[in-house]
Design a protein around this motif. Structure first.
Motif: not given
Ligand code: SF4
Length: 488
Positions: A187, A189-191, A193-194, A197, A270
């Motif tokens: 991914c 996107k680098f949300c 909290f996640c 990536p 997403h």
């Molecule tokens: S929540 Fe989904 S879209 Fe956002 S960084 Fe994680 S995997 Fe990627």
């Protein structure tokens, strides 16, 4: 009589899978990769020659849980060693990727640590580990230097799919009528909290022909419903055999042409990647089930910004309006995080209000907890635990009511149900509605492996009940010679 040398003995593999569907898919692929090397499924860790912990890094204290599980497995290994038997232990998945050599340092008995992009190397890594055991003796192997070929956590693009075998026919038959198929990994996107990536790397997509070939192999083994998987599946951007770019919408049209494949789903998406072609696929393809898992995470623009979601509440609502226009009977599913750093009471109310506005058929709710290495972990305005817990309870109560209401609204409707297995009660079968609800009904066993029109007569908390509508032709019936084998 031939001597049954250890290396000639049939070997057993036990994989303990944590986390998401992508790990379930990966575990199946690893089992398929080890099968030609003589490994069949063990019934549990006690009778395994090779144990793999396929780990997930999403939950809090994920690595600590892996280390404590490794401690338990080492006790089993000690007993086996006392009997002169070999047991190899490996760690795979996102914790393997994130912790790498730290795992071998803290748990030197581990024989291999394999990240998700290196699963195609599993057979050779296992062979090397066995050689180490035989050459050094398990005790010496355990105390050998850290970097001795046990750790494989590089990110070589998506090359593994060029080397992993297609799903094995016998294993697919045993797994049932529905299957996962990973089309995309990683991914960009680098949300905030996640960890994805960082643990799964940048977005990579499999080529179209490889995906179609895998889908055909699944269907040939009796699979009727395929769920396409990706950490950010609708960011899929593969190429076809003419080198043309193909998005997820286009891929779904192509898969809908696979004969015998009755149902398609995909997860997880997403909002930024729901393009026109994908929405058109929902409009045009009967095989694409009217169920969309589209996480929003929060209803507050301030929190969406802090989460680096790159969309607003209004963007999300507009998008749902477009999807519903294309496919009016679509059921929505979502993910929500409460208590993200800086979330005020007013922000949380916005989340409750977006849930009310959308009306979800299913939803997954989480209390925010920080993941080391993510921007969220460094934010200073963390929300106190009791506040998070109270918000989670309120959100859960709301989505539970919505899920129940959705089930009740189905009562009286006739839904096409894929009959998958025998139910718990005699004469009962279990299946799935287009909206992914578990459906129970009384029906003869020979209907397993068919899609039947079912009138819904009652709705419970986690499932709905129905009866087959006899005066209607089944919408579609797939007859594969393997169906008889699918029946337990
Ligand atoms: S929540 Fe989904 S879209 Fe956002 S960084 Fe994680 S995997 Fe990627």
């Amino acid at each position: 009589m031939t001597e049954n040398k250890p290396e000639n003995k049939p070997k057993r593999l036990f994989i303990k899978t944590y986390g998401c569907q992508m790990n379930v898919y990966d575990s199946d692929r690893m089992a398929d990769a080890m099968a030609p090397h003589g490994y069949s499924a063990a019934s549990g860790p006690e009778d395994a020659d090779l144990i793999l912990l396929n780990t997930c890094h999403i939950r809090e204290k994920a690595s600590e849980k892996v280390f404590s599980e490794l401690g338990r497995l080492n006790e089993i290994r000690a007993e086996r060693q006392a009997r002169g038997e070999e047991l190899l232990i490996g760690v795979t998945g996102c914790v393997a990727q994130a912790e790498g050599e730290e795992i071998v340092r803290r748990s030197p008995e581990v024989d291999l640590v394999v990240g998700p992009q290196a699963y195609h190397h599993l057979p050779e890594l296992v062979a090397k580990a066995r050689t180490r055991h035989h050459g050094l003796g398990a005790r010496e192997a355990a105390s050998a230097a850290t970097r001795d070929g046990r750790v494989a956590t590089d990110f070589p693009g998506i090359e593994k799919f060029d080397h992993l075998p297609l799903p094995r026919r016998e294993a697919t038959i045993a797994r049932g009528l529905t299957a996962f198929l990973t089309v995309q990994e990683g991914c960009d996107k680098f949300c905030s909290f996640c960890v994805v990536p960082y643990t799964r790397g940048a977005e990579v997509s499999r080529p179209v022909t490889q995906i179609i070939r895998e889908a055909e192999a699944l269907v040939e083994a009796g699979v009727m419903e395929i769920t396409l998987l990706g950490q950010n599946v609708n960011a899929y951007h593969g190429v076809d055999d003419r080198g043309r770019a193909v998005g997820l919408g286009d891929l779904l049209y192509r898969l809908a042409d696979v004969d015998g494949l009755e149902r398609l789903r995909y997860t997880t998406s997403h909002p930024r990647d729901m393009d026109d072609a994908l929405i058109a696929a929902h409009r045009d393809l009967d095989k694409l089930m009217p169920y969309l898992h589209l996480p929003v995470q929060s209803g507050s623009d301030a929190i969406l910004k802090a989460m680096n979601r790159r969309h607003t509440r209004a963007d999300y609502l507009r998008l749902i309006e477009r999807v519903k226009k294309a496919r009016p009977d679509i059921a929505m599913s979502g993910d929500f995080i409460v208590g993200f750093p800086g979330e005020t009471d007013a922000d949380f109310e916005e989340t409750l209000s977006i849930v009310r506005e959308v009306g979800y058929a299913s939803a997954f709710t989480f209390k925010y907890s920080s993941r080391p290495g993510t921007p969220g972990a460094g934010m200073t305005n963390q929300v106190p635990e009791p506040v998070k817990a109270e918000r989670l309870d309120r959100l859960l109560a709301l989505v539970t009511t919505q899920m129940r209401d959705f089930g009740k609204a189905c009562v009286g409707r006739t839904l096409d149900v894929l009959l998958e297995r025998k139910g718990r009660m005699p004469g009962q079968l279990g299946g799935r509605s287009p909206y992914l609800q578990a459906v129970h009904l009384e029906a003869p066993e020979h209907l397993i492996g068919t899609i039947q029109p079912v009138e819904i007569i009652a709705a419970g908390n986690n499932s709905i009940q129905g009866k087959i509508v006899t005066d209607k032709e089944p919408k579609s019936v797939s007859v594969h010679e393997s169906i008889a084998l699918l029946q337990p």
